[in-house]
Design an enzyme around this catalytic site. Structure first.
Site, PDB file in Angstrom:
ATOM      1  N   GLU A  31      34.946  37.605  49.914  1.00 22.29           N
ATOM      2  CA  GLU A  31      35.374  38.318  48.698  1.00 22.29           C
ATOM      3  C   GLU A  31      34.378  39.433  48.411  1.00 22.29           C
ATOM      4  OE1 GLU A  31      38.502  38.579  47.305  1.00 22.29           O
ATOM      5  OE2 GLU A  31      38.405  36.382  47.249  1.00 22.29           O
ATOM      6  N   THR A  33      33.771  41.785  50.180  1.00 21.05           N
ATOM      7  CA  THR A  33      33.140  42.159  51.450  1.00 21.05           C
ATOM      8  C   THR A  33      33.830  43.371  52.067  1.00 21.05           C
ATOM      9  OG1 THR A  33      34.572  40.486  52.392  1.00 21.05           O
ATOM     10  CG2 THR A  33      32.258  39.892  52.131  1.00 21.05           C
ATOM     11  N   ASP A  34      35.089  43.607  51.677  1.00 28.16           N
ATOM     12  CA  ASP A  34      35.878  44.656  52.355  1.00 28.16           C
ATOM     13  C   ASP A  34      35.223  46.036  52.239  1.00 28.16           C
ATOM     14  OD1 ASP A  34      36.449  44.631  49.638  1.00 28.16           O
ATOM     15  OD2 ASP A  34      38.597  45.018  49.868  1.00 28.16           O
ATOM     16  N   GLY A 120      48.114  37.679  42.172  1.00 31.28           N
ATOM     17  CA  GLY A 120      47.049  37.801  43.165  1.00 31.28           C
ATOM     18  C   GLY A 120      47.454  37.299  44.537  1.00 31.28           C
ATOM     19  N   ASP A 168      45.689  43.039  52.338  1.00 29.98           N
ATOM     20  CA  ASP A 168      46.940  42.394  51.928  1.00 29.98           C
ATOM     21  C   ASP A 168      48.065  42.684  52.916  1.00 29.98           C
ATOM     22  OD1 ASP A 168      45.401  41.772  49.794  1.00 29.98           O
ATOM     23  OD2 ASP A 168      46.489  42.999  48.342  1.00 29.98           O
ATOM     24  N   TYR A 218      34.076  46.631  38.802  1.00 27.33           N
ATOM     25  CA  TYR A 218      34.295  46.816  40.242  1.00 27.33           C
ATOM     26  C   TYR A 218      33.531  48.050  40.737  1.00 27.33           C
ATOM     27  CZ  TYR A 218      37.007  47.712  44.527  1.00 27.33           C
ATOM     28  OH  TYR A 218      37.395  47.948  45.826  1.00 27.33           O
TER      29      TYR A 218
HETATM   30  P1  ADP Z   1      50.935  41.440  43.335  1.00 29.90           P
HETATM   31  O1  ADP Z   1      49.526  40.986  43.083  1.00 29.90           O
HETATM   32  O2  ADP Z   1      51.898  40.300  43.240  1.00 29.90           O
HETATM   33  O3  ADP Z   1      51.055  42.239  44.588  1.00 29.90           O
HETATM   34  P2  ADP Z   1      51.602  43.955  42.160  1.00 29.90           P
HETATM   35  O4  ADP Z   1      51.563  44.445  40.768  1.00 29.90           O
HETATM   36  O5  ADP Z   1      50.782  44.660  43.178  1.00 29.90           O
HETATM   37  O6  ADP Z   1      51.267  42.404  42.112  1.00 29.90           O
HETATM   38  O7  ADP Z   1      53.095  44.012  42.699  1.00 29.90           O
HETATM   39  C1  ADP Z   1      54.145  43.467  41.932  1.00 29.90           C
HETATM   40  C2  ADP Z   1      55.324  44.436  41.955  1.00 29.90           C
HETATM   41  O8  ADP Z   1      55.946  44.403  43.270  1.00 29.90           O
HETATM   42  C3  ADP Z   1      56.430  44.027  41.009  1.00 29.90           C
HETATM   43  O9  ADP Z   1      56.180  44.507  39.714  1.00 29.90           O
HETATM   44  C4  ADP Z   1      57.646  44.665  41.651  1.00 29.90           C
HETATM   45  O10 ADP Z   1      57.697  46.051  41.360  1.00 29.90           O
HETATM   46  C5  ADP Z   1      57.349  44.491  43.141  1.00 29.90           C
HETATM   47  N1  ADP Z   1      57.943  43.219  43.617  1.00 29.90           N
HETATM   48  C6  ADP Z   1      57.287  42.140  44.082  1.00 29.90           C
HETATM   49  N2  ADP Z   1      58.148  41.128  44.377  1.00 29.90           N
HETATM   50  C7  ADP Z   1      59.374  41.583  44.079  1.00 29.90           C
HETATM   51  C8  ADP Z   1      60.697  41.026  44.127  1.00 29.90           C
HETATM   52  N3  ADP Z   1      60.894  39.756  44.517  1.00 29.90           N
HETATM   53  N4  ADP Z   1      61.724  41.805  43.760  1.00 29.90           N
HETATM   54  C9  ADP Z   1      61.529  43.071  43.338  1.00 29.90           C
HETATM   55  N5  ADP Z   1      60.322  43.649  43.254  1.00 29.90           N
HETATM   56  C10 ADP Z   1      59.252  42.919  43.609  1.00 29.90           C
END
Ligand code: ADP
Ligand code: MG
Length: 381
Positions: A31, A33-34, A120, A168, A218
């Protein structure tokens, strides 16, 4: 999920397309570390995004989200970015594919997911890699997996306003059932290690808090790391980043840097070594050592790097009390989840304790997610 998608696709577009899927991810250890050029150690998990897709012979994309119950149509030029943020992930993947010389034509798609949003576990990477992988197959672009991960990462940077690293999307594309992947963030070399903890569960406990400190802290942590590595570099010009440094080299500059910068660097150098130690332990199937190293990481994140918070420290202590094998905060800190390695027979008591004691202290219940390390981006037959 598959039959719901198939049914909706047939209802909206008639007939059927090909099915693709990808996954969210966890990071067992490694964590902060990237950005120090060190290792991360993620794996894809058994929740993700699934999509049915078929080229439609036009220049338009018609996209339906089962979870948002909404259909969006957009073109493939830069000015066609849809207003819905969920759709801009798919639009971004199309654009980033095209920017790299890939072919993308109009298509119809229906998709759904079961990665909790914003917890997350990288639901956004699951979404990006599903479509990056699918478009690569459907239009025969022949990009390798690294390019597909970079398409997802650039989508976040250029279309979603998130300046993320590569972990990710890397985990989501490269994930393999029963394996974690050690990625060297400086060289991008990677290696699979067996992770099949028979008799244990991997459990995420989401504190459901996010403290405001996160982004300014951060940046401060990054600056501390840069100052410490610059000081060490004066004595050891061969180093590029903090993760190249030996612990004794940090001791050499103790008088030249602040106590705070020293502690930050001490954590990072220790964490890079812990990833290597976890990999050794996994090769021996020694999950008890893996767990102990997870606790050491939590201690480092809490006391040396100072990115934990009351809720996360509480969850970590409670895990120790319940004899959980390993537990640590996962992700940047100041909220979010802990990742726990829990023996099957202790699972029930741990979850009960977490639910009652956390709720009693903080006034809201945490969320619990059990995950299994699984395959990343793929076509489903
Ligand atoms: P995470 O940590 O889960 O990646 P983010 O905020 O980066 O959180 O990404 C979440 C966003 O990705 C959602 O608000 C949506 O826009 C999109 N998303 C993720 N899963 C879905 C899904 N099953 N259907 C539609 N959009 C999704
Ligand atoms: Mg995300």
């Amino acid at each position: 999920m598959k039959s719901t998608i198939n049914q909706k696709f047939n209802e909206l577009f008639g007939g059927h397309g090909r099915m693709f899927a990808s996954a969210g991810r966890v990071n067992l250890i490694g964590e902060h570390t990237d950005y120090n050029g060190g290792y991360v150690f993620p794996g894809a998990i058994d929740c993700g995004i699934m999509a049915e897709i078929r080229p439609n012979g036009t220049s338009k994309v018609r996209l339906y989200s089962i979870d948002f119950q909404e259909q969006v149509e957009f073109g493939l030029n830069e000015e066609d970015k849809p207003a819905q943020s969920w759709a801009s992930y798919v639009f971004g993947v199309c654009r980033e594919t095209i920017k790299r010389g890939g072919k993308v034509e109009g298509f119809d798609a229906v998709f759904a997911g079961d990665v909790p949003l914003g917890a997350g576990l990288s639901s956004s990477a699951a979404l990006e890699s599903t479509f990056a992988f699918a478009l690569n197959e459907l239009f025969g672009n022949g990009f390798d997996k690294f390019e597909l991960a970079k398409i997802g990462q650039s989508t976040e940077h250029n279309y979603c306003g998130v300046k993320c690293g590569i972990m990710d999307q890397f985990a989501s594309v490269f994930g393999r059932k029963g394996s974690l992947i050690r990625l060297n963030c400086k060289t991008l070399e990677y290696k699979y290690f067996p992770f099949d903890p028979q008799g244990y569960k991997v459990v995420l406990v989401d504190s459901c808090v996010k403290h405001e400190l996160a982004s300014s802290a951060y940046n401060k942590r990054r600056e501390s790391c840069e100052r410490a590595s610059a000081a060490i570099k004066k004595n050891h010009p061969e180093i590029d980043c903090l993760s190249d440094c030996k612990r004794v080299w940090l001791d050499e500059v103790r008088g030249e840097i602040s106590q705070e910068d020293f502690l930050r660097a001490e954590y990072v150098i220790g964490e890079v070594q812990r990833v290597l130690d976890v990999c050794d332990a996994l090769e021996r199937g020694d999950y008890e050592t893996v767990g102990e190293l997870m606790y050491q990481t939590h201690f480092g994140l809490s006391r040396l790097y100072e990115v934990s918070c009351e809720e996360l420290d509480f969850l970590n202590k409670l895990a120790r009390k319940c004899d959980v094998t390993g537990s640590r905060v996962m992700g940047g800190g100041f909220g979010g989840c802990t990742i726990n390695l829990v023996k099957d027979e202790l699972y029930g008591a741990f979850i009960d304790a977490v639910n009652t004691q956390f709720t009693q202290k903080f006034g809201h219940a945490p969320k619990i997610y059990d995950v299994v390390i699984s395959d990343g981006a793929r076509e489903i037959c």
